[in-house]
Design an enzyme around this catalytic site. Structure first.
Site, PDB file in Angstrom:
ATOM      1  N   SER A 204      -7.602  23.192   6.813  1.00  0.00           N
ATOM      2  CA  SER A 204      -6.572  22.157   6.724  1.00  0.00           C
ATOM      3  C   SER A 204      -6.568  21.536   5.337  1.00  0.00           C
ATOM      4  CB  SER A 204      -6.835  21.070   7.759  1.00  0.00           C
ATOM      5  OG  SER A 204      -6.000  19.960   7.507  1.00  0.00           O
TER       6      SER A 204
ATOM      7  N   TYR B 217     -12.619  14.544  10.780  1.00  0.00           N
ATOM      8  CA  TYR B 217     -11.898  15.813  10.887  1.00  0.00           C
ATOM      9  C   TYR B 217     -11.866  16.507   9.528  1.00  0.00           C
ATOM     10  CZ  TYR B 217      -7.725  18.809  11.396  1.00  0.00           C
ATOM     11  OH  TYR B 217      -6.852  19.852  11.403  1.00  0.00           O
TER      12      TYR B 217
END
Lengths: 244, 441
Positions: free
Chosen positions: A136, A149
């Site tokens: 990501s 995250y």
């Protein structure tokens, strides 16, 4: 089977869209995840549409001990492995709940290391194939909004980068995919800017192209490469005061 | 978000919930207070609009294809376009297809859509072998002509008001070639046009384009088209591939005066004379024959931001001539020309809310202009008096009494709805307007 591809976390929207791209290109597919019943239906759908072989297989990213047996239990050795599982988690809950941050870290990082270690060894022996990991842009720089995250994704990106380095010359390619915003069920509750947001189908096309065109790192949509270049270039002194 | 269907009217604030599995569908339905299923939004009006919408296009898996017998089972959100791309290479085609392939299987069943072959092959529902219905009470019912036959018939054309169709199995039609052999025959007036429908009754596909701006002797002037599937090798040696033409899209809404009444008049004449000159057989592929407008991804924007209304009615065959004549006279006297007028002879209908009945149907596209609603009211009176009805999938404004008179079997439908949906969970803006809720008629 013709060049079978194992998709880990095949229940996600992006993975489903990618399965159609791979199926249309004639790859047989293993759809791995926890919801076996739905994955088998997905597999049947892909078989009818593209005349390939597809199968749903049970896989739990958090059950590290099972990973080696899972991989070796596949009927045919995969030619390619797509790692598509991951959770966004509840970042604010992660500040107070150990259970929550553990889940985020283990799903997005530790589980990836566990299964990709097995996959990399087997592919290295076979001397061909690919690993595509969906990381990501959140891993490119830590932000207050999602740093647990983000740090797990940073770990994954670094792991993939190291793996690419190790496997270079072995015939096995490693692709790091860094999606920006993608309109999926994982992000359905977020208010995303439409110009920067990809559909799962667009993201899947980008990933498929990266796999076939032998790219190392791919951002989807492409504009994120430049956005992250700017964001990474902001001095920490300034960045720490910003809320983006 | 603001949601509207293909004609961009009405536009309403709505929340869309999508699902990928039966379990997810069930939980949406359980949590909802009032909701209505919606597919790809190609209906014209408010039949799939409401504050809470269950959006089906994410539920689109193929379940089983039998390439020998020609049957296909898939989830209800699958589009006809996707179905065609799978079945054509196996030598099969949809036995009934409407003028666009961008609709879902569930929508095709719920609106019991028809095509150019309705006079011979009936509506879509006739080719559904069985379906699975998730009722508002959370039951999954297997429905077919043998099992729950009453529910099965009512779900075909039932506008999604009896339950959410989860999946359906349809029978397919064998296909030898992707080409259609078609012929266009000019007709100077309404009588000639209707005469052509009668004499070509055995042709598989028949349809006519009508010039609604002609009056007097030329009232009902039009072009009649009939077509047949080509046999193998007749038109080309090319194999069976889904002829997926390049899709264009309009970059913006056109200002709605782009086509003035005068412009339409000129266009109609040009179109009529050009087409009249080409009298022989022509070959066209499936895509351009059945889905001429699908190549423009968003042709609905041609009508501008305000959208448009489509008015499609059917008149019983014995009254068709009189009715069509009156309708055309009204259109002329109101000075509100429709952009498009398509005429078709239908066969008898099946489900209690199915649109079709034996007689002529005319579909008219009207841009949203002042006065259009009063014209449509005048047309309503003609249709109502002559025992006709309006197509629910193309309705955004019909009044309650018109509906109940046009659909005499609606009471039977409502009785069934009371049993399946006692809490009246499934309702749309249209169903509430028409009184298709319990205890309302």
């Amino acid at each position: 089977m013709s060049k079978p591809v194992l998709i880990l976390g095949a229940g996600s929207d992006m993975a489903k869209a990618l399965a159609h791209e791979l199926g249309a290109a004639g790859h047989d597919l293993y759809l791995a995840g926890r919801n076996l019943e739905e994955l088998q239906k997905d597999a049947r759908d892909l078989e009818i549409r593209y005349g390939i072989k597809a199968r749903g297989v049970y896989f739990d990213a958090l059950d590290f001990a099972s990973h080696e047996n899972f991989y070796d239990g596949l009927e045919t050795r995969p030619y390619g492995v797509v790692l598509a599982f991951g959770i966004l988690g509840d970042e604010s809950l992660a500040r107070s709940s150990r259970e929550q941050w553990e889940k985020i870290i283990h799903t997005n990082y530790t589980g990836c290391v566990s299964i990709l270690t097995v996959a990399a060894n087997r592919l290295e022996q076979a001397k061909e194939g690919f690993v595509a990991g969906i990381s990501s842009v959140a891993g490119d720089r830590g932000r207050a909004a999602n740093y647990v995250y983000g740090s797990a994704k940073a770990g994954l990106s670094t792991f993939l980068s190291g793996l690419r380095n190790r496997l270079h010359g072995s015939g096995v390619r490693v692709i790091t995919v860094k999606p920006g915003f993608v309109r999926t069920r994982m992000t359905r509750d977020l208010d995303l800017p439409s110009r920067l947001t990809a559909t799962p189908e667009q993201a899947a096309k980008d990933i498929f192209r990266a796999i076939t065109k032998k790219r190392d790192i791919v951002y989807t949509r492409w504009v994120w490469r430049w956005i992250m270049l700017v964001i990474k270039g902001i001095p920490e002194k300034i960045f720490k005061r910003m809320s983006i | 978000m603001l949601v509207s269907n293909w004609n961009n009217y009405p536009r309403v604030e709505a929340a869309l919930a999508d699902f990928r599995s039966q379990d997810e569908a069930l939980s949406i339905l359980e949590e909802a207070n009032k909701c209505i299923p919606r597919g790809l939004g190609r209906s014209y009006g408010d039949c799939s609009l409401g504050a809470d919408i269950i959006s089906t296009p994410g539920f689109k898996r193929l379940i089983h294809l039998d390439p020998q017998k020609g049957t296909l089972e898939c989830e209800s959100g699958t589009s006809l376009d996707q179905i065609l791309s799978v079945i054509i290479p196996h030598g099969w085609f949809l036995p009934v297809t409407p003028g666009t392939s961008r609709i879902t299987l569930g929508g095709a069943i719920s609106s019991d859509v028809h095509g150019k072959n309705h006079h011979l092959h009936g509506a879509f529902g006739r080719h559904v072998l069985d379906l699975r219905l998730l009722t508002p009470q959370g039951q999954v019912l297997e429905c077919s002509r043998n099992e729950n036959p009453e529910i099965f018939q009512a779900v075909c054309g039932g506008m999604g008001l009896l339950g959410l169709i989860l999946s359906a199995r349809i029978s397919l039609m064998p296909l030898e070639s992707v080409f259609i052999r078609q012929k266009t025959i000019p007709a100077a007036d309404l009588d000639q046009l209707m005469g052509l429908f009668e004499s070509y009754h055995q042709s598989t596909y028949t349809v006519a384009w009508m010039d609604c701006l002609k009056s007097g002797r030329n009232l009902g002037r039009g072009l009649f088209m009939h077509g047949e599937h080509c046999r193998a090798g007749e038109a080309s040696r090319r194999g069976l591939t889904h002829p997926d033409s390049k899709v264009l899209s309009l970059p913006f809404n056109l200002p709605f005066r782009a086509l003035s009444p005068l412009g339409i008049k000129a266009f109609n004449s040009l179109y009529f004379y050009r087409k009249s000159r080409r009298t022989g057989y022509q070959f066209s592929n499936i895509a351009s024959f059945f889905y001429p407008l699908d190549v423009i991804d968003n042709w609905n924007l041609l009508y501008g931001k305000k959208g448009f209304l489509q008015y499609q009615f059917v008149l019983p065959s014995r009254n068709s001539r009189e009715g069509l004549q009156k309708i055309l006279q009204h259109i002329n006297s109101f000075g509100q020309p429709p952009y498009l007028a398509v005429l078709k002879l239908l066969g008898p209908g099946e489900g209690p809310l199915s649109f079709a009945q034996y007689g002529y149907t005319l579909a008219l596209d009207f841009p949203m202009r002042p006065g259009v609603f009063s014209l449509l009211k005048a047309l309503d009176r003609v249709v109502q008096k002559l025992g006709g009805r309006i197509y629910l999938a193309k309705d955004a404004r019909m009044q309650k009494h018109m509906f109940w008179q046009g659909y005499p079997r609606a009471k039977e439908f409502l009785e069934l709805k009371k049993k399946l949906d006692p809490e009246n969970k499934l309702s749309s803006l249209q169903s509430r307007r028409l009184g298709l809720c319990q205890n309302q008629y």
